[in-house]
Motif scaffolding. Structure first.
Motif, PDB file in Angstrom:
ATOM      1  N   PRO A 128       0.919  -1.327  -0.077  1.00  0.00           N
ATOM      2  CA  PRO A 128      -0.033   0.043   0.063  1.00  0.00           C
ATOM      3  C   PRO A 128       0.970   1.104  -0.136  1.00  0.00           C
ATOM      4  O   PRO A 128       1.382   1.867   0.983  1.00  0.00           O
ATOM      5  CB  PRO A 128      -0.785  -0.066   1.467  1.00  0.00           C
ATOM      6  CG  PRO A 128      -0.114  -0.957   2.269  1.00  0.00           C
ATOM      7  CD  PRO A 128       0.927  -1.889   1.230  1.00  0.00           C
TER       8      PRO A 128
ATOM      9  N   GLN B 152      -6.750   5.545   0.647  1.00  0.00           N
ATOM     10  CA  GLN B 152      -7.867   4.544   1.111  1.00  0.00           C
ATOM     11  C   GLN B 152      -7.824   3.676  -0.066  1.00  0.00           C
ATOM     12  O   GLN B 152      -8.109   2.318   0.451  1.00  0.00           O
ATOM     13  CB  GLN B 152      -9.340   5.517   0.719  1.00  0.00           C
ATOM     14  CG  GLN B 152     -10.639   4.515   0.965  1.00  0.00           C
ATOM     15  CD  GLN B 152     -11.802   5.300   0.555  1.00  0.00           C
ATOM     16  OE1 GLN B 152     -11.931   5.865  -0.297  1.00  0.00           O
ATOM     17  NE2 GLN B 152     -12.901   4.801   1.407  1.00  0.00           N
TER      18      GLN B 152
ATOM     19  N   GLN C 248      -4.880   1.064   0.538  1.00  0.00           N
ATOM     20  CA  GLN C 248      -4.741   0.371   1.676  1.00  0.00           C
ATOM     21  C   GLN C 248      -6.241  -0.851   1.949  1.00  0.00           C
ATOM     22  O   GLN C 248      -6.241  -1.467   2.534  1.00  0.00           O
ATOM     23  CB  GLN C 248      -5.009   1.255   3.066  1.00  0.00           C
ATOM     24  CG  GLN C 248      -3.625   2.057   3.109  1.00  0.00           C
ATOM     25  CD  GLN C 248      -3.636   3.031   4.305  1.00  0.00           C
ATOM     26  OE1 GLN C 248      -3.439   2.339   5.560  1.00  0.00           O
ATOM     27  NE2 GLN C 248      -4.025   3.897   4.309  1.00  0.00           N
ATOM     28  N   SER C 249      -6.908  -0.638   0.877  1.00  0.00           N
ATOM     29  CA  SER C 249      -8.206  -1.534   0.910  1.00  0.00           C
ATOM     30  C   SER C 249      -7.799  -2.642  -0.133  1.00  0.00           C
ATOM     31  O   SER C 249      -7.212  -2.821  -0.879  1.00  0.00           O
ATOM     32  CB  SER C 249      -9.414  -0.782   0.047  1.00  0.00           C
ATOM     33  OG  SER C 249      -9.766   0.516   0.665  1.00  0.00           O
TER      34      SER C 249
ATOM     35  N   THR D  19      -4.663  -4.693  -1.257  1.00  0.00           N
ATOM     36  CA  THR D  19      -3.880  -3.678  -1.370  1.00  0.00           C
ATOM     37  C   THR D  19      -3.099  -3.554  -2.400  1.00  0.00           C
ATOM     38  O   THR D  19      -2.822  -4.539  -3.047  1.00  0.00           O
ATOM     39  CB  THR D  19      -3.101  -3.548   0.038  1.00  0.00           C
ATOM     40  OG1 THR D  19      -2.264  -4.932   0.099  1.00  0.00           O
ATOM     41  CG2 THR D  19      -3.980  -3.540   1.443  1.00  0.00           C
TER      42      THR D  19
ATOM     43  N   PRO E 158      -9.904   2.856   4.926  1.00  0.00           N
ATOM     44  CA  PRO E 158     -10.038   1.402   4.192  1.00  0.00           C
ATOM     45  C   PRO E 158     -10.977   0.654   4.214  1.00  0.00           C
ATOM     46  O   PRO E 158     -11.538   0.448   5.271  1.00  0.00           O
ATOM     47  CB  PRO E 158      -8.319   0.774   3.987  1.00  0.00           C
ATOM     48  CG  PRO E 158      -8.104   1.302   5.546  1.00  0.00           C
ATOM     49  CD  PRO E 158      -8.674   2.670   5.708  1.00  0.00           C
TER      50      PRO E 158
END
Length: 565
Positions: free
Chosen positions: A102, A164, A167-168, A171, A197
């Motif tokens: 990320p 966002q 990091q979701s 990633t 996230p």
């Protein structure tokens, strides 16, 4: 011309700190001047800001960000110069993609206007030459998301969105272009709130039960994993599940995925797959190579992965029967419970017998590895050297591995605890020294040892990695496994043309790394220290010496001379 309120560049520094970025790995250019001013202002004022880490090659910057995240779990940020700096990220873009790092990569964008009344306007000839029709095309295959900041007031929401997305789950990298005019415009205060996230996905309950039933009914289950212990705590859950099922774990070695010395650990050896009737694939992009060894055609293959489809690999077509989209941190404990709910006394007896057989197989593999370590055959020299390295390493040392053709030997001879072993995780070479810099910055109290092939070491821009390590107090040890060749590129010629002209005449100038580079002298030229190592007997003492050198703030290189393969 003045700007009312903080410039957008100041917003960017504040946002990075608020997003949890501790280090900004930067290679500056004309476009980063507002950012450099904002960093200086934050330092002078004592306001929150990431520590700027100057990397004199962009590849090292992104490699360091990947390494930092591996041990810290924190989001990362890199700043490079327009299209040229983006191009210099090179193979590390591939590594960031496959490692699901990320990281938000910020790159300048040449100014739009030549009008002197616009702050940040074009004022040098390169501002015309560096402009491209489609700068994001450089990274489009490798990032999850990209965006350009059109105006200063839009910077903050765009940066929030970038972090966002990065990091979701799953990633991965994001790319944000920063025109100089936008950085020098007024920002937006107050800054927008963070965009959290997405919560990592959990498995569908019905599909999880179906997957558990397949594993419970199996007689010869095998687990394949690459990086389940990216979160080290998952290693204990994976171990319990393997023990319950009596399933050997084919650990592909991107991380240390089982506790040290676990009896069911099949480190880098896919042999258990040959007789499997069920295979659980966890966090793996290549569970097996069909041309080398594959499960029987009637084996039932199930999968848990945040990205089970691998849509960015167009020909990924493994015979998966049940594919769960889930984060293994969430799914594995649930799977363990589902398996235990279905267990009968008959199941437990069968699993216990299977566990004993798998442990016996593992003992044979470990005995074979010990014989290699004690052998004086030239073919076993890497094992012997690496076994000596392992004996000299303190328990807390972090090993960063990019040994390429000697990777199996590392898996056999250098066992480490979860959270203390990291492989490139992708085929793009040149990561390990830069990765070691990032890891040492993230965990300065731990010894860090990078184990490289001589080819991958040369790819890594080692002079730039050592420079940054020395400037920022992040010294590490590099072990160069020097077999004087690109063996990974020579071997396919021999495999595909066993009776070819090249083999008959031993004619391989394209893969022979001679004359030799004096890697020890290279380390000294960069402010570090180096030694050549010729025998396993020398290796243990050399490792202890090298670790002591890092204690004095100096990077150390061991040039481990191996016979040509």
């Amino acid at each position: 011309m003045t700007v009312e309120g903080p410039e957008a560049a100041a917003d960017l520094i504040a946002l990075l700190a608020d997003e949890g970025v501790s280090h900004l790995f930067i290679n500056p250019g004309t476009d980063s001047a507002p950012l450099q001013e904002a960093l200086a202002a934050a330092r002078a004022a004592g306001t929150p800001a990431p520590r700027a880490v100057l990397c004199i090659h962009e590849s090292v910057a992104l490699a360091a960000a990947i390494g930092h995240h591996m041990v810290s779990g924190q989001p990362q940020a890199v700043m490079v110069h327009v299209d040229a700096g983006t191009l210099n990220l090179g193979c590390q873009l591939h590594n960031a993609q496959r490692n699901r790092t990320p990281v938000v990569i910020f790159a300048g964008r040449t100014p739009y206007t030549a009008s002197p009344e616009v702050r940040g306007h074009r004022d040098t000839f390169i501002h015309w030459q560096q402009e491209q029709l489609d700068q994001p095309a450089i990274v489009r295959n490798y990032v999850k998301w990209h965006m350009e900041v059109p105006r200063g007031r839009e910077l903050a929401p765009i940066v929030r969105r970038a972090f966002q997305v990065a990091q979701s789950s799953p990633t991965g990298p994001a790319y944000v272009m920063l025109p100089r005019e936008a950085l020098m415009e007024a920002g937006s205060r107050p800054l927008p709130r963070r965009l959290p996230p997405a919560v990592p996905p959990g498995p569908d309950p019905d599909a999880l039960e179906k997957l558990a039933a397949i594993l419970v009914d199996a007689s010869r289950a095998v687990i394949v994993t690459s990086r389940t212990a990216a979160e080290p705590g998952c290693a204990a859950v994976l171990a319990r599940l393997a023990e319950t099922l009596g399933a050997p774990v084919v650990d592909q070695g991107d991380r240390a995925n089982l506790p040290l010395g676990h009896a069911l650990h099949s480190a880098g050896d896919p042999a258990p797959l040959a007789t499997a009737d069920a295979v659980l694939v966890l966090d793996s992009e290549v569970p097996w190579v069909p041309d080398q060894l594959a499960p029987p055609d009637d084996a039932r293959v199930v999968q848990i992965d945040a990205d089970p489809v691998k849509a960015d690999m167009p020909l990924w077509s493994y015979p998966i029967e049940v594919a769960l989209t889930a984060d293994t941190r969430i799914a594995l404990p649930l799977l363990e419970q589902a398996v235990l709910r279905r267990a009968t006394p008959e199941h437990r007896d069968r699993w216990a017998a299977r566990r004993r057989a798998a442990e016996a197989d593992g003992a044979q593999r470990r005995a074979a590895a010990a014989r290699r370590a004690a052998s004086d055959r030239p073919a076993d020299a890497p094992d012997a050297m690496l076994a000596a390295l392992s004996r000299a390493l303190p328990d807390e040392a972090v090993v960063v591995e990019e040994a390429v053709t000697n990777r199996p030997a590392v898996g056999r001879q250098v066992p480490r605890q979860p959270g203390h072993f990291f492989d490139t995780g992708a085929p793009a070479l040149g990561w390990a020294p830069g990765g070691a810099v990032g890891m040492k910055l993230a965990r300065p109290e731990l010894p860090v040892v990078a184990v490289c092939g001589d080819g991958s070491f040369n790819f890594s821009v080692p002079t730039a990695a050592f420079w940054t390590a020395h400037r920022y107090g992040a010294p590490f040890v590099t072990v160069v496994l020097n077999n004087h060749s690109y063996w990974a590129s020579k071997r396919p010629v021999m495999d595909l043309y066993p009776d070819g002209v090249s083999v008959r005449g031993n004619d391989f100038p394209e893969t022979q790394l001679s004359p030799d580079t004096d890697y020890a002298a290279l380390a000294a030229a960069c402010g570090g220290s180096g030694r050549a190592v010729h025998t396993p007997a020398e290796m243990e003492e050399a490792i202890r010496w090298a670790l002591a050198e890092t204690g004095h703030g100096r990077c150390a290189v061991l040039d481990v001379r191996l016979p040509a393969p």
